[in-house]
Design a protein around this motif. Sequence first.
Motif, PDB file in Angstrom:
ATOM      1  N   ASP A 142      -7.780  -3.861   9.828  1.00 47.37           N
ATOM      2  CA  ASP A 142      -6.969  -2.887   9.109  1.00 47.37           C
ATOM      3  C   ASP A 142      -7.918  -1.919   8.411  1.00 47.37           C
ATOM      4  O   ASP A 142      -8.878  -2.340   7.745  1.00 47.37           O
ATOM      5  CB  ASP A 142      -6.064  -3.563   8.085  1.00 47.37           C
ATOM      6  CG  ASP A 142      -4.912  -4.302   8.743  1.00 47.37           C
ATOM      7  OD1 ASP A 142      -4.651  -4.068   9.939  1.00 47.37           O
ATOM      8  OD2 ASP A 142      -4.269  -5.106   8.052  1.00 47.37           O
ATOM      9  N   GLU A 178      -7.962   1.519   5.896  1.00 48.28           N
ATOM     10  CA  GLU A 178      -7.230   2.397   4.981  1.00 48.28           C
ATOM     11  C   GLU A 178      -8.145   3.518   4.519  1.00 48.28           C
ATOM     12  O   GLU A 178      -9.339   3.301   4.290  1.00 48.28           O
ATOM     13  CB  GLU A 178      -6.770   1.637   3.732  1.00 48.28           C
ATOM     14  CG  GLU A 178      -5.740   0.589   3.974  1.00 48.28           C
ATOM     15  CD  GLU A 178      -5.267  -0.060   2.682  1.00 48.28           C
ATOM     16  OE1 GLU A 178      -4.395  -0.921   2.780  1.00 48.28           O
ATOM     17  OE2 GLU A 178      -5.768   0.284   1.579  1.00 48.28           O
ATOM     18  N   PRO A 194      -6.438   0.025  -2.917  1.00 48.55           N
ATOM     19  CA  PRO A 194      -7.012  -0.200  -1.582  1.00 48.55           C
ATOM     20  C   PRO A 194      -7.153  -1.686  -1.275  1.00 48.55           C
ATOM     21  O   PRO A 194      -7.460  -2.481  -2.154  1.00 48.55           O
ATOM     22  CB  PRO A 194      -8.390   0.463  -1.676  1.00 48.55           C
ATOM     23  CG  PRO A 194      -8.290   1.429  -2.804  1.00 48.55           C
ATOM     24  CD  PRO A 194      -7.323   0.811  -3.771  1.00 48.55           C
ATOM     25  N   THR A 235      -3.933   7.435   4.699  1.00 51.16           N
ATOM     26  CA  THR A 235      -3.460   6.854   5.950  1.00 51.16           C
ATOM     27  C   THR A 235      -3.982   5.434   6.091  1.00 51.16           C
ATOM     28  O   THR A 235      -4.868   5.007   5.342  1.00 51.16           O
ATOM     29  CB  THR A 235      -3.879   7.704   7.169  1.00 51.16           C
ATOM     30  OG1 THR A 235      -3.210   7.244   8.335  1.00 51.16           O
ATOM     31  CG2 THR A 235      -5.381   7.705   7.380  1.00 51.16           C
ATOM     32  N   GLU A 236      -3.419   4.728   7.063  1.00 50.72           N
ATOM     33  CA  GLU A 236      -3.904   3.407   7.424  1.00 50.72           C
ATOM     34  C   GLU A 236      -3.589   3.184   8.898  1.00 50.72           C
ATOM     35  O   GLU A 236      -2.685   3.811   9.451  1.00 50.72           O
ATOM     36  CB  GLU A 236      -3.243   2.313   6.581  1.00 50.72           C
ATOM     37  CG  GLU A 236      -1.764   2.165   6.833  1.00 50.72           C
ATOM     38  CD  GLU A 236      -1.113   1.110   5.962  1.00 50.72           C
ATOM     39  OE1 GLU A 236      -1.829   0.384   5.254  1.00 50.72           O
ATOM     40  OE2 GLU A 236       0.115   1.013   5.987  1.00 50.72           O
ATOM     41  N   TRP A 275      -8.438   6.331   1.461  1.00 51.07           N
ATOM     42  CA  TRP A 275      -8.009   6.758   0.136  1.00 51.07           C
ATOM     43  C   TRP A 275      -8.892   7.920  -0.283  1.00 51.07           C
ATOM     44  O   TRP A 275     -10.060   7.993   0.110  1.00 51.07           O
ATOM     45  CB  TRP A 275      -8.154   5.619  -0.875  1.00 51.07           C
ATOM     46  CG  TRP A 275      -7.199   4.498  -0.647  1.00 51.07           C
ATOM     47  CD1 TRP A 275      -7.205   3.593   0.383  1.00 51.07           C
ATOM     48  CD2 TRP A 275      -6.079   4.160  -1.453  1.00 51.07           C
ATOM     49  NE1 TRP A 275      -6.167   2.714   0.260  1.00 51.07           N
ATOM     50  CE2 TRP A 275      -5.455   3.031  -0.862  1.00 51.07           C
ATOM     51  CE3 TRP A 275      -5.536   4.688  -2.624  1.00 51.07           C
ATOM     52  CZ2 TRP A 275      -4.324   2.439  -1.409  1.00 51.07           C
ATOM     53  CZ3 TRP A 275      -4.414   4.084  -3.173  1.00 51.07           C
ATOM     54  CH2 TRP A 275      -3.816   2.982  -2.564  1.00 51.07           C
ATOM     55  N   LYS A 304      -3.628   7.287  -1.430  1.00 52.96           N
ATOM     56  CA  LYS A 304      -3.715   6.779  -0.054  1.00 52.96           C
ATOM     57  C   LYS A 304      -3.354   7.896   0.913  1.00 52.96           C
ATOM     58  O   LYS A 304      -2.332   8.562   0.750  1.00 52.96           O
ATOM     59  CB  LYS A 304      -2.780   5.585   0.127  1.00 52.96           C
ATOM     60  CG  LYS A 304      -2.957   4.894   1.460  1.00 52.96           C
ATOM     61  CD  LYS A 304      -2.111   3.653   1.515  1.00 52.96           C
ATOM     62  CE  LYS A 304      -2.389   2.842   2.739  1.00 52.96           C
ATOM     63  NZ  LYS A 304      -1.600   1.592   2.713  1.00 52.96           N
TER      64      LYS A 304
END
Length: 134
Positions: free
Chosen positions: A93, A95, A10, A113-114, A97, A111
């Motif tokens: 940004d 993310e 991450p 999505t981001e 996880w 992971k």
Amino acid sequence: MTDLDDIPTPQGDLTLKLLTSRQDTNFYGDITGGWLINHMDQAAELCASRLAHGRTATVAIEAMDFLCPVRVGSVVSVFTQAQDIGRSSIKIDVEVWIRPHQERNPDELYKVTEARFVVVALDDNGRIRAVPGE
């Protein structure tokens, strides 16, 4: 032997950590994308409001792809990292996880999505204001 630099990790600061439950699922037992987006937006808001020293609002979300489903019982971790601070906006940004429920390796994260969230600072009347300088 695996090079540790090749293992995805991450990026940013852990902003939210949540446990998924049945009430957050679709008909197939997966956590809904809307639930994830809601928590990503909350994490972006937390990050942005600290930087803006007050009220903020999301004005855009850039492209988002879902890489794997999230099942009930998974621990969801949302990470944020400010990328660009403009006069009144902040690009963050975000993310997501997960640590899946009943995973063989309990320390392994996946992971999901981001996305990049664009957030603006607001004054007490809900109008766009400048982000204070450091």
